[in-house]
Design a protein around this motif. Structure first.
Motif, short mmCIF file in Angstrom:
data_model
loop_
_atom_site.label_atom_id
_atom_site.label_comp_id
_atom_site.label_asym_id
_atom_site.label_seq_id
_atom_site.Cartn_x
_atom_site.Cartn_y
_atom_site.Cartn_z
N GLU A 145 12.02 3.50 -3.78
CA GLU A 145 11.67 4.51 -2.78
C GLU A 145 10.51 5.36 -3.29
O GLU A 145 10.50 5.78 -4.46
CB GLU A 145 12.86 5.43 -2.47
CG GLU A 145 14.10 4.70 -1.96
CD GLU A 145 13.91 4.15 -0.57
OE1 GLU A 145 13.00 4.62 0.15
OE2 GLU A 145 14.68 3.24 -0.18
N MET A 146 9.53 5.60 -2.42
CA MET A 146 8.41 6.50 -2.74
C MET A 146 8.22 7.45 -1.56
O MET A 146 7.19 7.41 -0.86
CB MET A 146 7.13 5.70 -2.98
CG MET A 146 7.14 4.84 -4.21
SD MET A 146 6.85 5.78 -5.73
CE MET A 146 5.18 6.30 -5.49
N PRO A 147 9.18 8.34 -1.31
CA PRO A 147 9.14 9.15 -0.09
C PRO A 147 7.96 10.12 -0.02
O PRO A 147 7.58 10.54 1.08
CB PRO A 147 10.48 9.90 -0.12
CG PRO A 147 10.85 9.94 -1.57
CD PRO A 147 10.37 8.64 -2.12
N TRP A 148 7.37 10.45 -1.17
CA TRP A 148 6.27 11.40 -1.18
C TRP A 148 4.92 10.73 -1.46
O TRP A 148 3.93 11.39 -1.72
CB TRP A 148 6.54 12.50 -2.21
CG TRP A 148 7.59 13.47 -1.75
CD1 TRP A 148 8.94 13.27 -1.72
CD2 TRP A 148 7.39 14.78 -1.23
NE1 TRP A 148 9.59 14.38 -1.23
CE2 TRP A 148 8.65 15.33 -0.92
CE3 TRP A 148 6.26 15.57 -1.01
CZ2 TRP A 148 8.82 16.60 -0.39
CZ3 TRP A 148 6.42 16.85 -0.48
CH2 TRP A 148 7.69 17.35 -0.18
N GLY A 149 4.89 9.39 -1.37
CA GLY A 149 3.62 8.69 -1.56
C GLY A 149 3.07 8.85 -2.95
O GLY A 149 3.81 8.88 -3.94
N CYS A 150 1.74 8.97 -3.06
CA CYS A 150 1.12 9.09 -4.37
C CYS A 150 -0.17 9.91 -4.26
O CYS A 150 -0.60 10.27 -3.17
CB CYS A 150 0.82 7.71 -4.97
SG CYS A 150 -0.60 6.86 -4.22
N GLU A 151 -0.76 10.17 -5.42
CA GLU A 151 -2.01 10.92 -5.47
C GLU A 151 -3.04 10.18 -6.34
O GLU A 151 -3.84 10.79 -7.02
CB GLU A 151 -1.78 12.32 -6.03
CG GLU A 151 -1.09 12.35 -7.38
CD GLU A 151 -0.93 13.77 -7.93
OE1 GLU A 151 -1.15 13.95 -9.13
OE2 GLU A 151 -0.59 14.66 -7.15
N MET A 152 -3.05 8.85 -6.26
CA MET A 152 -3.89 8.03 -7.13
C MET A 152 -5.31 7.97 -6.59
O MET A 152 -5.76 6.97 -6.02
CB MET A 152 -3.29 6.63 -7.27
CG MET A 152 -1.84 6.63 -7.75
SD MET A 152 -1.66 7.39 -9.39
CE MET A 152 -2.46 6.18 -10.43
N ILE A 153 -6.08 9.03 -6.82
CA ILE A 153 -7.42 9.16 -6.26
C ILE A 153 -8.51 9.24 -7.31
O ILE A 153 -9.66 9.55 -7.00
CB ILE A 153 -7.52 10.38 -5.32
CG1 ILE A 153 -7.16 11.67 -6.07
CG2 ILE A 153 -6.65 10.18 -4.09
CD1 ILE A 153 -7.43 12.93 -5.28
N GLY A 154 -8.18 8.95 -8.57
CA GLY A 154 -9.18 9.02 -9.62
C GLY A 154 -10.46 8.27 -9.30
O GLY A 154 -11.56 8.81 -9.47
N PRO A 155 -10.38 7.00 -8.83
CA PRO A 155 -11.61 6.26 -8.54
C PRO A 155 -12.49 6.91 -7.48
O PRO A 155 -13.71 6.74 -7.50
CB PRO A 155 -11.08 4.90 -8.05
CG PRO A 155 -9.74 4.77 -8.69
CD PRO A 155 -9.18 6.15 -8.71
N LEU A 156 -11.88 7.67 -6.57
CA LEU A 156 -12.67 8.34 -5.53
C LEU A 156 -13.37 9.58 -6.05
O LEU A 156 -14.37 10.03 -5.48
CB LEU A 156 -11.77 8.72 -4.35
CG LEU A 156 -11.12 7.57 -3.59
CD1 LEU A 156 -10.20 8.10 -2.50
CD2 LEU A 156 -12.18 6.64 -3.00
N SER B 176 0.86 -1.19 0.00
CA SER B 176 0.00 0.00 0.00
C SER B 176 0.89 1.23 0.00
O SER B 176 2.07 1.15 0.35
CB SER B 176 -0.95 0.01 1.21
OG SER B 176 -0.22 0.06 2.42
N ILE B 177 0.31 2.37 -0.40
CA ILE B 177 1.09 3.59 -0.58
C ILE B 177 0.32 4.76 0.03
O ILE B 177 -0.88 4.92 -0.23
CB ILE B 177 1.32 3.87 -2.09
CG1 ILE B 177 1.98 2.65 -2.77
CG2 ILE B 177 2.19 5.10 -2.28
CD1 ILE B 177 2.04 2.76 -4.28
N PRO B 178 0.99 5.61 0.83
CA PRO B 178 0.32 6.81 1.33
C PRO B 178 -0.25 7.63 0.17
O PRO B 178 0.40 7.78 -0.87
CB PRO B 178 1.45 7.56 2.04
CG PRO B 178 2.42 6.50 2.44
CD PRO B 178 2.37 5.49 1.33
N VAL B 179 -1.47 8.15 0.34
CA VAL B 179 -2.15 8.81 -0.77
C VAL B 179 -2.73 10.14 -0.31
O VAL B 179 -3.35 10.23 0.75
CB VAL B 179 -3.25 7.88 -1.36
CG1 VAL B 179 -4.28 7.49 -0.31
CG2 VAL B 179 -3.93 8.51 -2.56
#
Length: 396
Positions: A343-354, A154-157
């Motif tokens: 490394e994914m230090p800044w997480g993600c913004e994958m919120i299209g489905p929401l 999982s990834i912080p979003v």
């Protein structure tokens, strides 16, 4: 050396032990029009719908892969491509170019698409995602396994605050915090007067920080300001405690972005001005971005987005997973890649489905405890809801 044993040893590595070639036989496209739950604002556009291009790829031996081409709103205001051009380019140029090529010959597929069409990254990405989905299913593996396997499940979003209204954004942020869905927020500003927009952003953050002091705020200007405006107002956002500023200057102004980045302590991130892995190299070398938002669609597909992420890793530029308002299909493609990056230090913004009012998969992407969960199945890891797709399809 026993020469008589060489034939036996070579037979252990014969073609029979490898995956057989499987040429691409057909590629079909359709445009799907979905409503958004609420108005989404950019500095250059406002929209309440999202159009997507769904790709169905079939191979000679019966494998099927699905892909998605998505630009914000499905219109051309953001990056030049739109759902209509994505479909047209795939139907008329990309599909004929790649049909007959082995599904496992990925670089040959990319080269064939480049010969057939310049640019058109989102169209190429839609085909590339379908290729990955088919290959993953043929191997019985998630796409992440093709890039070394998952290092995270999982990834912080973050959540986008894009209403353009102070009270609405504050209440929206509080709801997300209460549901433990998001605690990092990207504010969309730049639609109006720079002084008022800066003040609105700061007031929004301060109101939310009273409820949750650990909340993180960033700002996306979508190219709205010029360099003097940046020098006047970005320090106010920096002093207020914002964590990052995205694309404050027009996409062409790489030198200006470098000057702004050099004068600010707060990270400055390029988006509209940074597309594929070639742009990544140029931007990192010019110091015109402090962060890199990896996008599958904008980057030309999963494989080329992976290459761009590798360039960022080599340059020491931190990355985050970025979006273009994809459905669960395109979101799954991004998550498969992001789950395999070191490394994914800044997480993600994958919120299209929401943001979409309905979903195109049987099991939507899952969000919980401030993170988005990477799908588990083979290929992209999601199963399409064909009844929903038929319902929202522009071509009945």
């Amino acid at each position: 050396m026993r020469l008589r044993n060489m034939h036996t040893d070579k037979s252990r590595f014969s073609n029979e032990s490898c995956v057989a070639a499987d040429p691409i036989e057909s590629i079909e496209t359709r445009i799907v029009d979905l409503p958004l739950k609420k108005v989404h604002n950019h500095s250059t556009g406002t929209h309440l719908t999202q159009s997507l291009v769904l790709v169905t790829l079939r191979t000679k031996h019966g494998a099927t892969g699905y892909g998605e081409g998505a630009t914000p709103a499905g219109t051309s205001f953001w990056g030049g491509e739109c759902s209509e051009t994505i479909k047209q380019v795939i139907d008329c140029y990309l599909a004929p170019a790649v049909c007959g090529i082995d599904i496992f010959a990925h670089e040959s597929i990319l080269k064939a698409m480049d010969r057939a069409s310049a640019a058109n990254n989102f169209a190429k990405a839609a085909v590339d995602v379908a290729v990955h989905d088919a290959v993953g299913k043929l191997h019985g593996l998630p796409v992440s396994a093709l890039y070394g396997g998952r290092v995270r499940t999982s990834i912080p979003v973050l959540w986008a605050l894009a209403s353009g209204d102070l009270d609405s954004d504050v209440e929206d942020a509080k709801r997300q915090l209460e549901a433990r869905r998001h605690r990092t927020f990207k504010m969309k500003i730049g639609m109006g007067d720079a002084s008022k927009e800066t003040a609105r952003a700061i007031q929004t953050a301060e109101a939310v920080w009273k409820v949750e002091p650990t909340a993180v705020f960033t700002v996306d200007l979508n190219q709205a300001w010029d360099e003097p405006t940046c020098m006047r107002f970005l320090p106010r956002l920096e002093s207020a405690g914002f964590a990052m500023i995205e694309q404050p200057l027009p996409r062409w102004n790489h030198e200006g972005m470098a000057r702004v980045a050099a004068r600010m302590d707060i990270p400055i991130s390029a988006d509209e001005g940074l597309w594929d892995f070639h742009d990544a190299y140029t931007s990192f070398k010019a110091c015109s971005t402090d962060l890199y938002g990896v996008k599958v669609g904008k980057g030309g597909g999963i494989r080329r987005a992976y290459k761009a992420a590798a360039v960022a890793e080599a340059a020491g530029v931190p990355i985050y997973g970025s979006m273009a308002l994809e459905s669960s299909i395109g979101t799954a493609a991004g998550l498969q890649l992001f789950s395999a990056l070191p490394e994914m230090p800044w997480g993600c913004e994958m919120i299209g489905p929401l943001l979409l009012a309905d979903d195109l998969t049987t099991v939507p992407i899952s969000y919980c405890e401030y993170e988005v969960v990477v799908p588990n199945g083979c290929g992209l890891g999601v199963e399409l809801d064909h009844e929903k797709i038929e319902h929202y399809s522009r071509e009945k």
